[in-house]
Design a protein around this motif. Structure first.
Motif, PDB file in Angstrom:
ATOM      1  N   ALA A   1      -3.409   7.376   2.308  1.00 20.12           N
ATOM      2  CA  ALA A   1      -4.364   6.777   1.127  1.00 20.12           C
ATOM      3  C   ALA A   1      -5.676   6.307   1.855  1.00 20.12           C
ATOM      4  O   ALA A   1      -5.720   5.653   3.010  1.00 20.12           O
ATOM      5  CB  ALA A   1      -3.608   5.707   0.490  1.00 20.12           C
TER       6      ALA A   1
ATOM      7  N   GLU B   1      -6.936   1.048  -1.284  1.00 18.72           N
ATOM      8  CA  GLU B   1      -5.790   0.387  -1.402  1.00 18.72           C
ATOM      9  C   GLU B   1      -4.887   0.594  -2.622  1.00 18.72           C
ATOM     10  O   GLU B   1      -3.541   0.583  -2.695  1.00 18.72           O
ATOM     11  CB  GLU B   1      -5.853  -1.277  -1.500  1.00 18.72           C
ATOM     12  CG  GLU B   1      -4.885  -2.207  -1.543  1.00 18.72           C
ATOM     13  CD  GLU B   1      -3.687  -1.928  -0.666  1.00 18.72           C
ATOM     14  OE1 GLU B   1      -2.493  -2.385  -0.653  1.00 18.72           O
ATOM     15  OE2 GLU B   1      -4.260  -1.525   0.672  1.00 18.72           O
TER      16      GLU B   1
ATOM     17  N   GLY C   1      -3.545   2.892   5.102  1.00 15.25           N
ATOM     18  CA  GLY C   1      -3.539   4.119   4.432  1.00 15.25           C
ATOM     19  C   GLY C   1      -2.190   4.688   4.653  1.00 15.25           C
ATOM     20  O   GLY C   1      -1.797   5.952   3.936  1.00 15.25           O
TER      21      GLY C   1
ATOM     22  N   VAL D   1       1.436   5.735   4.084  1.00 15.10           N
ATOM     23  CA  VAL D   1       2.817   5.552   3.145  1.00 15.10           C
ATOM     24  C   VAL D   1       4.062   6.350   3.548  1.00 15.10           C
ATOM     25  O   VAL D   1       4.792   6.323   2.958  1.00 15.10           O
ATOM     26  CB  VAL D   1       2.005   6.224   1.774  1.00 15.10           C
ATOM     27  CG1 VAL D   1       0.851   5.246   1.288  1.00 15.10           C
ATOM     28  CG2 VAL D   1       1.616   7.789   1.765  1.00 15.10           C
TER      29      VAL D   1
ATOM     30  N   GLN E   1       2.956   4.884  -2.471  1.00 15.00           N
ATOM     31  CA  GLN E   1       4.145   4.085  -1.601  1.00 15.00           C
ATOM     32  C   GLN E   1       5.075   4.022  -2.803  1.00 15.00           C
ATOM     33  O   GLN E   1       6.327   4.024  -2.534  1.00 15.00           O
ATOM     34  CB  GLN E   1       3.511   2.881  -1.227  1.00 15.00           C
ATOM     35  CG  GLN E   1       4.548   2.165  -0.128  1.00 15.00           C
ATOM     36  CD  GLN E   1       4.175   1.080   0.519  1.00 15.00           C
ATOM     37  OE1 GLN E   1       3.416   0.145  -0.257  1.00 15.00           O
ATOM     38  NE2 GLN E   1       4.011   0.947   1.744  1.00 15.00           N
TER      39      GLN E   1
ATOM     40  N   ARG F   1      -2.996   3.592  -2.204  1.00  9.38           N
ATOM     41  CA  ARG F   1      -1.853   3.591  -1.248  1.00  9.38           C
ATOM     42  C   ARG F   1      -0.653   2.844  -1.880  1.00  9.38           C
ATOM     43  O   ARG F   1       0.478   3.105  -1.869  1.00  9.38           O
ATOM     44  CB  ARG F   1      -2.210   2.274  -0.174  1.00  9.38           C
ATOM     45  CG  ARG F   1      -1.237   2.372   1.059  1.00  9.38           C
ATOM     46  CD  ARG F   1      -1.409   0.966   1.873  1.00  9.38           C
ATOM     47  NE  ARG F   1      -1.361  -0.116   1.190  1.00  9.38           N
ATOM     48  CZ  ARG F   1      -0.191  -0.750   0.897  1.00  9.38           C
ATOM     49  NH1 ARG F   1       0.919  -0.221   1.072  1.00  9.38           N
ATOM     50  NH2 ARG F   1      -0.148  -1.830   0.156  1.00  9.38           N
TER      51      ARG F   1
END
Length: 559
Positions: free
Chosen positions: A163, A166, A147, A149, A173, A169
Motif C-alpha cells: 500500500a 494509509e 505499506g 500488509v 490488511q 493499507r
C-alpha cells in the motif's frame, strides 16, 4: 556532540524481541547461546545478541544480566530486547521488479534473498529500504514497515502487494485477515505426493526445537493448505506442486509439506535430513539451490480504492526453472538385447572401451552360481546335490542347462529363482550410475522378463544379425549345434518381435570394423537424444509453470 549522540541513542526505546521460560533441555546453557537458539531470534547473529546482553537489554527472572556467559536454570523467565541503530527505515537504492503501481498500491515480484522489512540486526538491503527510495510517499507511514500488509520469507520469491497510502493499507490488511485474497504458490518438493490433497493441520512453535515451527495439535493456530501435483520426475525424487493457502501462518507451506513427508527442495530447516541426502546425490543441483524452492506465483485481490479485481501472475525465477533440468535422470539407461550370438556382448564391449559403464546379466549369473552365492544357496536348498556335488563346487551349469532343456517346469522354476536376483543387481547398478551420462545393461531376456514395463531402462537397443551369419558364428566360435541354437532361440522372443519392441536396431553384419563405426554412431545418437529430452523437459516445465496450468487460478476464473 558525544552527549547528544548518547542521549539520542537512549531516547530510542528497545523493542521486546523474546520472552520465554528455560526448559529442561537448556539447563546450564549460556545466556547468549540460549537466546540465539530461539526461533524469534534466528535472524540475528549471536554476536548481535551478545551486544544487546552487554547493553543491559537481557532480563533473567526480572533482573538485568549483562554477561553473555551467564548460565540459565530450568524455569528461569528470560527476556531480551533489541535496539535499532536508526530511528526509522532509511531509503536505499535497490532493484525493484514492479508489475503495477498507481496512487494507492504497488505490485511487485520480490527476489529471493531479500528480507521484506528492517528489524534489529537487519536494517539495510530490505524491500522496504528499496521501496522508500522509489516511493518517498511511504515516509509518512509506519517507521519500519510502511505499506507492508503481508510478507514472504527472505528466501521465498514472488508476488507482493504494498500500500502506498494509509487508507489503502487498512483496506488491504482487512482483506488479508478475512481471507479475501487468493494466493497460489509453486513449489518443488522431495518425492511424489498424492495427486491432490488438503492439509488441515494447526501450526505453532515446535515443542522441542525452538528455532522451528511445526504441526502442533495442542497450542497451534489453525492452518489450511490445498495442493495439486503438476509434475513428477521419472525417478520419483522431485515433484512440482501448486499450493493455495487459506491461512497465513509462519512458514505454513514449508511446515505442511514437510508434515506430509514431502518437504520443499532447498529447505535446510524443514526436511533437513532428506535435503542433505539429496544434496549428496545431486551435487550440481545442490550448488544452485541455496534457498527453498518456493515461489508466490499468483495473487488476486480487490483494489483498495476502486474495488476492481486485480490479478497478477509471476513465473518462477531461473534457479527454480533450472532445477528439474539438473535433477532429470542424469544417467541415460540403455538395455541391449538380441538373439543368441547376435553380437550383444561385442557391442557392449565396444561401448565399455569408450568409458561407458556396462552391466552383463550373464556375468551376474556366473557370480550367482559361485559357491556360497545367493542362487547357489537356492539351488542347493531346492535340488540338493543334483547340480552341486560338494559345498566347494560352483553350480554345474552344463548339467543344469541340459535339465532345463528336458524339463520345462524346472526351467521356469530356475528362472523364477534367478531373475529376481539379477533384477536386484541391475537396480543397484543403475543406482550406482546416477551421476553418469550413459550406462548400458546387456540383458538377453530383458523384454521377455517384462522389465521394460517395470521401467528398468529408458530405451532398448536390439543388436540384430542375419540368421545364417549368426548360426555360423554360434557353431564356429561357441560350438553350439543347430539343434541347441534352436532351443536357445525358443526361450526368447522371435527376432522380429525383438526388433519391433526396441527403440534402436543396430545391424551387425559380422564385420568388426563396421561394428566399431556403428558403436561410435550410436554414442552420438544417444547424446542427441539426451539433448532433445532436456529441451523437451525445459519446454514442458515452462508450460507447467505458466498461469494456464495453475489449478487454483483456473478454478477462480484465471487472469
Amino acid at each position: 556532540m558525544k552527549t547528544e549522540k548518547k542521549l539520542s541513542s537512549a531516547s530510542r526505546e528497545p523493542s521486546l524481541l523474546y520472552e520465554g521460560v528455560v526448559e529442561e533441555e537448556n539447563r546450564g546453557s549460556r545466556l547468549d547461546a540460549f537466546l540465539a537458539s530461539r526461533a524469534e531470534l534466528q535472524e540475528y547473529s549471536r554476536s548481535r545478541v551478545q551486544e544487546w546482553i552487554r547493553a543491559g537489554f537481557a532480563l533473567v527472572q526480572g533482573e538485568v544480566v549483562g554477561k553473555p556467559n551467564h548460565k540459565v536454570n530450568v524455569g528461569d523467565k528470560v527476556c531480551l530486547s533489541g535496539q535499532l541503530k536508526q530511528t526509522r527505515a532509511q531509503a536505499e537504492e535497490g532493484q525493484l521488479d514492479i508489475l503495477h503501481h498507481d496512487k494507492d498500491i504497488v505490485v511487485l515480484v520480490k527476489q529471493p534473498g531479500v528480507t521484506v522489512h528492517p528489524a534489529p540486526g537487519v536494517e539495510q538491503g530490505t524491500l522496504v529500504n528499496f521501496l522508500l527510495h522509489r516511493f518517498p510517499e511511504l515516509q509518512g507511514m509506519d517507521e519500519w514497515r510502511p505499506g507492508i500488509v503481508h510478507r514472504l520469507d527472505k528466501d521465498t520469491s514472488g508476488l507482493m502487494v504494498v500500500a502506498l497510502q494509509e487508507g489503502a493499507r487498512q483496506v488491504l490488511q482487512k482483506d488479508f485477515s478475512q481471507r479475501n485474497v487468493n494466493k497460489v504458490y509453486l513449489a518443488l518438493v522431495h518425492g511424489v505426493p498424492p495427486e491432490r490433497g488438503e492439509i488441515d493441520a494447526p501450526v505453532g512453535r515446535h515443542p522441542s526445537i525452538k528455532t522451528r515451527m511445526a504441526v502442533t495439535p495442542k497450542g497451534g493456530r489453525n492452518a489450511l493448505s490445498h495442493y495439486v501435483r503438476l509434475w513428477a520426475d521419472s525417478t520419483g525424487q522431485l515433484s512440482l506442486v501448486a499450493v493455495k493457502i487459506f491461512t497465513g501462518r509462519t512458514h505454513q507451506i514449508r511446515v505442511h509439506m514437510d508434515h506430509i513427508g514431502h518437504p520443499i527442495v532447498g529447505d535446510t530447516v524443514y526436511g533437513k535430513g532428506m535435503q542433505k541426502k539429496w544434496a549428496l546425490r545431486h551435487p550440481l543441483a545442490a550448488r544452485i539451490t541455496r534457498r527453498q524452492m518456493l515461489h508466490a506465483s499468483y495473487l488476486q485481490f480487490q483494489h483498495p480504492g476502486t474495488g476492481e479485481s486485480m490479478r497478477f501472475f509471476s513465473p518462477p525465477p531461473m534457479d527454480f526453472m533450472r532445477l528439474p533440468l539438473l535433477m532429470r535422470p542424469g544417467c541415460q539407461r540403455v538395455a541391449v538385447v538380441g538373439m543368441p550370438g547376435s553380437g550383444k556382448s561385442y557391442l557392449s564391449g565396444l561401448l565399455a572401451a569408450q568409458g561407458v559403464p556396462v552391466f552383463s546379466a550373464d556375468k551376474i549369473v556366473a557370480e550367482l552360481y559361485a559357491p556360497g552365492a545367493d542362487c547357489w544357496k537356492l539351488l542347493r536348498g531346492r535340488f540338493g546335490d543334483r547340480f552341486i556335488l560338494h559345498d566347494s563346487d560352483p553350480v554345474d551349469k552344463q548339467g543344469l542347462f541340459k535339465a532345463m532343456v528336458k524339463e520345462p517346469s524346472l526351467r521356469r522354476e530356475v528362472m523364477d529363482m534367478v531373475h529376481p536376483l539379477v533384477e536386484h543387481r541391475l537396480r543397484s547398478f543403475w543406482e550406482n550410475c546416477f551421476d553418469q551420462r550413459l550406462a548400458v545393461a546387456e540383458v538377453p531376456l530383458f523384454l521377455e522378463g517384462g522389465w521394460r514395463e517395470k521401467q528398468l531402462a529408458d530405451l532398448v537397443i536390439c543388436v540384430d544379425m542375419p540368421g545364417a551369419t549368426r548360426r555360423d558364428l554360434l557353431e564356429g566360435k561357441r560350438g553350439v549345434s543347430e539343434d541347441m541354437a534352436a532351443v536357445l532361440d525358443s526361450w526368447q522372443w522371435s527376432r522380429e518381435d525383438k526388433r519391433s519392441a526396441s527403440d534402436i536396431v543396430v545391424e551387425n553384419s559380422g564385420d568388426p570394423d563396421q561394428m566399431y563405426a556403428k558403436a561410435k554412431d550410436l554414442l552420438r545418437s544417444l547424446q542427441q537424444r539426451r539433448i532433445r529430452q532436456a529441451r523437451q523437459l525445459g519446454e514442458r516445465f515452462r508450460e507447467l509453470c505458466s498461469c494456464r496450468q495453475l489449478p487454483f487460478v483456473r478454478e477462480t476464473g484465471g487472469i
